[in-house]
Each structure stands twice: as C-alpha cells, then as structure tokens.
Design a protein around this motif. Sequence first.
Motif, short mmCIF file in Angstrom:
data_model
loop_
_atom_site.label_atom_id
_atom_site.label_comp_id
_atom_site.label_asym_id
_atom_site.label_seq_id
_atom_site.Cartn_x
_atom_site.Cartn_y
_atom_site.Cartn_z
N VAL A 59 51.19 19.19 -5.00
CA VAL A 59 51.19 19.72 -6.36
C VAL A 59 51.64 21.17 -6.29
CG1 VAL A 59 49.74 20.40 -8.32
CG2 VAL A 59 49.40 18.18 -7.22
N ILE A 60 52.51 21.56 -7.21
CA ILE A 60 52.96 22.95 -7.30
C ILE A 60 52.47 23.51 -8.62
CG2 ILE A 60 54.94 24.50 -7.29
CD1 ILE A 60 56.48 22.40 -5.72
N LEU A 61 51.69 24.57 -8.52
CA LEU A 61 51.04 25.16 -9.69
C LEU A 61 51.54 26.59 -9.87
CD1 LEU A 61 48.76 24.46 -11.79
CD2 LEU A 61 47.15 25.55 -10.22
N ALA A 62 51.91 26.93 -11.08
CA ALA A 62 52.40 28.28 -11.35
C ALA A 62 51.31 29.30 -11.09
CB ALA A 62 52.87 28.37 -12.80
N ALA A 118 53.40 28.87 -6.94
CA ALA A 118 54.77 29.37 -7.06
C ALA A 118 54.89 30.14 -8.36
CB ALA A 118 55.77 28.21 -7.04
N SER A 119 55.94 30.91 -8.49
CA SER A 119 56.14 31.66 -9.73
C SER A 119 56.38 30.69 -10.88
CB SER A 119 57.33 32.61 -9.61
OG SER A 119 58.54 31.88 -9.51
N ALA A 120 56.07 31.12 -12.08
CA ALA A 120 56.29 30.27 -13.25
C ALA A 120 57.77 29.92 -13.38
CB ALA A 120 55.81 30.99 -14.51
N HIS A 121 58.64 30.86 -13.02
CA HIS A 121 60.07 30.59 -13.08
C HIS A 121 60.46 29.50 -12.10
CE1 HIS A 121 64.37 31.23 -13.43
NE2 HIS A 121 64.45 31.35 -12.12
N LYS A 147 60.32 23.98 -21.16
CA LYS A 147 59.50 23.93 -22.36
C LYS A 147 58.29 23.00 -22.23
CE LYS A 147 63.30 25.01 -25.54
NZ LYS A 147 64.08 24.57 -26.74
N GLN A 148 58.32 22.10 -21.24
CA GLN A 148 57.26 21.09 -21.17
C GLN A 148 56.56 21.00 -19.82
OE1 GLN A 148 58.32 17.27 -22.84
NE2 GLN A 148 59.87 18.16 -24.16
N ASP A 149 56.93 21.84 -18.85
CA ASP A 149 56.31 21.70 -17.53
C ASP A 149 54.86 22.15 -17.51
OD1 ASP A 149 56.09 24.61 -16.44
OD2 ASP A 149 58.13 24.50 -17.21
N GLN A 150 54.47 23.05 -18.44
CA GLN A 150 53.09 23.54 -18.55
C GLN A 150 52.58 24.16 -17.26
OE1 GLN A 150 51.39 19.76 -20.01
NE2 GLN A 150 51.01 20.81 -21.96
N GLY A 151 53.49 24.63 -16.43
CA GLY A 151 53.11 25.36 -15.23
C GLY A 151 52.66 24.52 -14.06
N VAL A 152 52.95 23.23 -14.09
CA VAL A 152 52.52 22.38 -12.97
C VAL A 152 53.46 21.20 -12.80
CG1 VAL A 152 50.97 21.01 -14.43
CG2 VAL A 152 50.59 21.11 -11.97
#
Length: 240
Positions: free
Chosen positions: A21-24, A49-52, A62-67
């Motif tokens: 899992v990759i979380l912003a 990871a960075s939000a970018h 627009k829909q990743d919600q940071g994860v």
Amino acid sequence: MYGRKPVLEALGDASLVVDKVILADTARGQAAAEILQAAKAAGVAVQRASAHRVKVLAGNGKQDQGVLADVVAPRMSTLAAALAGKRPPSRVLLLDGITTPANVGMILRTATAAGLDGVIVPRRGVAALDPMVVKASAGVAFRAPVLRCGTAREAAEMLVEAGYGLFALGASARSSVFDIELPQRAAFVLGAETAGVGDEVGELVTEWVSIPMPGDVESLNVSAAAAVLSFELVRRGTAR
C-alpha cells in the motif's frame, strides 16, 4: 487500485494478495488510521510517498484520495506461455487499439463473467492496465484471465501460427456472429473505438463478422459488442 474504500476492501478480501500500500505523506486522521490498521492486520507493507507521487501512480489525481495499492493478478500470463501450455485457451478476445480505460475494464469484467479463457491485452496500442481500468472492471481485472504480448499484430501472428481461427468484428461484415461456424480454437478481435480493427491485424483475419442490428444504429460501443460476443459463446456452450 486507488481510493480509500477500494483499498480497504482489497485489504479485507482474503482472495486477493496485496503486495503493498502506498499512502500519501499528507494523509492523516481516521481514514489513514483505518488503512494502516487494515494493512497491519493483513500483513501488508505500507510505504509513504508525496501526494504528487501518489497522484502520478494512480493516474487520477481527483479520485486517488491519497492512497493506492498494488494487487497481484494471479491469472495474468503471457500469450506465449498460454499457447505453449498443456491446455491452450480455446476462446480468447484480442484487443486492438482500444485506448479508453473504461472500455478495457468493462471488457475484462464481461469476459471473466462469461468464462472466456483469455483476454489478450497488448502492452502497446491499448490502454494500460492501471487503476482506471481496475475501477472500470469493478475490481474484476485482478481475477481476469489477462494475456500479455507486445502488440496486437504480434498476438495475431502467434494465434494464426498456433492454428487459431481469427475472427474480427466489423459493422459491415456480412457474416453474423450468431451464425458462423467456429473451429476448436478461435480468437475474436475487437478494434478501436472509432477506427475499428487496424490494417496490420486485419490482413491476418480469417473471417469478418458483425452483430445484426435491425434498428437504426450504426454500431455498438466496443465493450457492448464484447458483451454480445462473450455471451453468444456462453449460449453455444463454447466459452471455455
């Protein structure tokens, strides 16, 4: 797979293997805590990871919600390996130039529901198997019998060499998909949304077929055409 709810569902699904899992790094609060807790319970590593970076990996900022999560697709294989196996697929779809992720995802869902042996998704010229495709398939893409190769032309050559009949859907074809006789092994080419089957693949086609449409409509969306074809094979009892 991206988005909080889909990732949580994947972590809680015992039939799926989540690699990571990759979380912003900006993700905080209850939602982030739930994902961290679910990942820990499932024994899945979480990377920050960075939000970018998350937006880039998800392909949909627009829909990743940071994860997002990397999920293993157990039925994915190369076309070469499938053809060389003890039980080569008898009925497959070949995607040629389909670049809309929603169409690719819906085709994967339909073909899996119909029990087809494989959907050939070339690495070039077709929409990448990214989170948008997974979302369009409602998660079924992870369980779909995906076969990979370089290009649609390469796949067509391999299929013809292996003795498959190569049938292409075309609106102007005289033969009906409901009436054609099928050999023991057959592949069906689905072309691009506007251009249809490309010339490189078209010149290798055994027979062109169409879906009869008595109404005043020129053609179906490619994913709708795939559904008609797939369940015609189910009706015949030849999906597998």
